[in-house]
Design a protein around this motif. Structure first.
Motif, PDB file in Angstrom:
ATOM      1  N   PRO A  23     -68.074 127.636  11.846  1.00  9.11           N
ATOM      2  CA  PRO A  23     -68.396 127.305  10.460  1.00  9.11           C
ATOM      3  C   PRO A  23     -69.088 128.492   9.798  1.00  9.11           C
ATOM      4  N   ASP A  25     -71.110 129.882   6.085  1.00 13.02           N
ATOM      5  CA  ASP A  25     -71.731 129.547   4.803  1.00 13.02           C
ATOM      6  C   ASP A  25     -70.891 130.182   3.705  1.00 13.02           C
ATOM      7  N   ALA A  26     -70.277 129.385   2.863  1.00 14.65           N
ATOM      8  CA  ALA A  26     -69.358 129.891   1.837  1.00 14.65           C
ATOM      9  C   ALA A  26     -70.046 130.759   0.795  1.00 14.65           C
ATOM     10  N   THR A  27     -71.375 130.740   0.737  1.00 14.61           N
ATOM     11  CA  THR A  27     -72.082 131.587  -0.234  1.00 14.61           C
ATOM     12  C   THR A  27     -72.365 132.976   0.323  1.00 14.61           C
ATOM     13  N   GLY A  57     -66.880 132.547   0.021  1.00 14.92           N
ATOM     14  CA  GLY A  57     -65.826 131.569  -0.195  1.00 14.92           C
ATOM     15  C   GLY A  57     -65.250 131.008   1.094  1.00 14.92           C
ATOM     16  N   TRP A  58     -65.404 131.736   2.198  1.00 16.43           N
ATOM     17  CA  TRP A  58     -64.894 131.274   3.492  1.00 16.43           C
ATOM     18  C   TRP A  58     -65.817 130.181   4.034  1.00 16.43           C
ATOM     19  N   THR A  59     -65.244 129.076   4.467  1.00 21.89           N
ATOM     20  CA  THR A  59     -66.045 127.989   5.046  1.00 21.89           C
ATOM     21  C   THR A  59     -65.965 127.965   6.569  1.00 21.89           C
ATOM     22  N   SER A  60     -64.946 128.625   7.130  1.00 22.52           N
ATOM     23  CA  SER A  60     -64.838 128.712   8.590  1.00 22.52           C
ATOM     24  C   SER A  60     -63.856 129.818   8.943  1.00 22.52           C
TER      25      SER A  60
END
Length: 135
Positions: A23, A25-27, A57-60
């Motif tokens: 996972p 952090d998208a920020t 923007g990436w969440t995983s």
């Protein structure tokens, strides 16, 4: 004293024949570096000695290794303003880079602790480099 900073740094082992989903952090901006072995990120093979960067923007991210691998994951909030990196210096523009380079050459900046070799001189700047700006 201690200082809290919202950063991530993880030394990840991917066992032979396995896939793991990390996972993110998208920020954050993230960097991924293969330390040993062979690994794929979201199905794409990663080269050793290359720092891969992912914008916010990436969440995983999915890591797969057939033979096993060790990967370094770094991440944190993006800088609030554009930055420019040149040789060993980080600044907002080439004017600041030139000032840091000149201070290094005048030996006004601290020596690198733990480095046993001869002092390394900064490479020359290109003429007109002050016009360069971070992208």
């Amino acid at each position: 004293g201690l200082h809290y900073s919202p950063l991530v740094g993880a030394d990840i082992s991917v066992e032979a024949g396995s896939t793991i989903e990390l996972p993110l952090d998208a920020t954050f901006e993230h960097g991924l570096l293969v330390l040993s072995g062979r690994v794929e990120a979201d199905g794409a093979p990663l080269d050793p000695d290359t720092l891969y960067a992912a914008s916010p923007g990436w969440t995983s991210i999915e890591l797969t290794s057939h033979e096993g691998a060790r990967v370094l994951l770094l991440g944190g909030p993006p800088f609030p303003e554009p930055i420019l990196m040149w040789w060993n210096f980080v600044a907002r523009d080439m004017t600041e880079i030139r000032a840091a380079r000149d201070a290094w050459e005048r030996r006004e900046l601290a020596e690198v602790r733990g480095y046993a070799g001869a002092r390394i001189e900064a490479p020359p700047l290109l003429p007109g480099s002050e016009r360069l700006r971070p992208s």
